[in-house]
Scaffold this active site. Structure first.
Site, short mmCIF file in Angstrom:
data_model
loop_
_atom_site.label_atom_id
_atom_site.label_comp_id
_atom_site.label_asym_id
_atom_site.label_seq_id
_atom_site.Cartn_x
_atom_site.Cartn_y
_atom_site.Cartn_z
N LYS A 68 -3.85 42.99 -16.22
CA LYS A 68 -2.67 43.72 -15.72
C LYS A 68 -3.20 44.87 -14.87
O LYS A 68 -3.34 46.00 -15.33
CB LYS A 68 -1.82 44.21 -16.90
C1 PLP Z 1 3.61 40.00 -13.53
C2 PLP Z 1 4.13 40.11 -14.91
N1 PLP Z 1 4.34 38.99 -15.63
C3 PLP Z 1 4.83 39.04 -16.88
C4 PLP Z 1 5.15 40.24 -17.47
C5 PLP Z 1 5.69 40.26 -18.86
O1 PLP Z 1 4.71 40.74 -19.74
P1 PLP Z 1 5.11 41.53 -21.05
O2 PLP Z 1 6.01 40.68 -21.82
O3 PLP Z 1 3.81 41.74 -21.76
O4 PLP Z 1 5.75 42.79 -20.63
C6 PLP Z 1 4.94 41.42 -16.76
C7 PLP Z 1 5.26 42.72 -17.36
O5 PLP Z 1 4.39 43.40 -17.78
C8 PLP Z 1 4.43 41.37 -15.47
O6 PLP Z 1 4.24 42.47 -14.75
#
Ligand code: PLP
Length: 328
Positions: free
Chosen positions: A159
């Site tokens: 991330k």
């Molecule tokens: C690109 C992306 N995909 C998926 C998610 C969903 O991830 P999470 O459920 O851990 O927030 C996020 C959010 O953080 C994201 O930025």
């Protein structure tokens, strides 16, 4: 949503006033995207304020750092305590939680290895991302002309701030064209994810979601939704999904910390199912909200209560079937 501009921000182990949480213009991350971060939520439940899957978020942060060869002197407990201390210092009952680890101020060479790693934790109030109405009625989305990052270019599992340049292109195109969100395909033309959320669809009673190899972020909500769906008795498969399955699915929905569980009612102006929130989406959404609101038993240990003094006895019984109360 504009920031309040008050309260405390955790910066390298110290709680500083909001206005003092600043960096120099020579900060490496500003120029090269050399930052990784997390996005988690703390909910106000009848049993006290609780963070949803905080340890998993901090584990993913550490994995993002590892991929980018970033080291910071905090272990998992240290990260968790830093987040909880920051929430307590701000006396927040519910909030969005943004831990950030970034290359700071030293030189602006492309090689980041000599640049010190800094960390911060910021909190703010953040309600429903796409609006309360979206949770019930769903959103209209388009397939983006931008693809998700190709494998072995920018790692989708991390991330990292750099990946959000791609997300921003997807989101800007969608909103400029009058949609709430965009769905990106991977470079092979298969379904990947939204700009900041994972995607699920239901077809003939089976729930499908793209696998980690389809250039998705391994979402923590995605993982929770897979668990909830299986707990509710729905079969779930993680499989490569062609674009056109979006048009013939019975239900499609987004999941993520920001969007929580949000139905999709049309893709590229083609109505999904009958255009209403489908029954599988609704059942999963209801259980998800019951867990985060402390109304269902926390069978999987997903809630970390923030304030030790608060009463947080376990929810009495499995409440599947009760109305989805938001109650934040
Ligand atoms: C690109 C992306 N995909 C998926 C998610 C969903 O991830 P999470 O459920 O851990 O927030 C996020 C959010 O953080 C994201 O930025």
């Amino acid at each position: 949503m504009a920031f309040p501009g008050t309260g405390k921000i955790w910066m390298n182990g110290k709680l500083v006033d909001w206005k003092d949480a600043t960096v120099h213009i020579g900060t490496h991350a500003l120029h090269y995207g050399s930052a990784v971060f997390e996005g988690a939520r703390c909910y106000k439940t009848p049993r006290g304020s609780a963070c949803f899957r905080l340890d998993e978020h901090m584990r993913r942060l550490q994995h993002s750092m590892k991929i980018y060869r970033m080291e910071y002197p905090l272990d998992s407990t240290g990260w968790r305590d830093a987040v909880l201390d920051t929430i307590r210092a701000n006396e927040m009952r519910s909030c969005y939680i943004r831990p950030l680890v970034f290359r700071g101020y030293e030189t602006l060479g492309v090689n980041p290895l000599a640049v010190p790693v800094n960390a911060a934790i910021m909190l703010w109030d953040w309600g429903t991302y796409l609006g309360q109405d979206a949770l019930e009625r769903g959103v209209d989305v388009k397939v983006a002309t931008w693809s998700r990052m190709a494998p072995n270019t920018l790692p989708a599992m991390a991330k990292s701030a750099a990946n959000y340049a791609n997300s921003a292109l997807i989101k800007m195109e969608a909103v400029t064209d009058g949609y709430a969100e965009g769905i990106a395909l991977d470079v092979h033309g298969n379904v990947s994810e939204g700009s900041g959320q994972n995607l699920f669809l239901v077809r003939d009673g089976v729930i499908h979601t793209p696998p980690i190899g389809s250039s998705i972020l391994g979402g923590i909500t995605r993982d929770a939704v897979i668990t909830i769906a299986r707990d509710l008795g729905f079969p779930v498969v993680e499989t490569v999904l062609p674009r056109e399955i979006l048009y013939v699915a019975d239900e499609v929905f987004f999941v993520g910390t920001a969007v929580e569980v949000t139905p999709i009612r049309s893709v590229d102006k083609i109505t999904v199912g009958n255009g209403l929130r489908g029954p599988v989406t609704e059942a999963i959404q209801r259980r998800f909200f019951d867990v985060i609101n402390g109304e269902a038993r926390d069978d999987h240990g997903w809630l970390t209560y923030v304030y030790p003094g608060e009463k947080h006895s376990p929810a009495p019984v499995d409440v599947a079937g009760t109305a989805a109360g938001r109650g934040r």
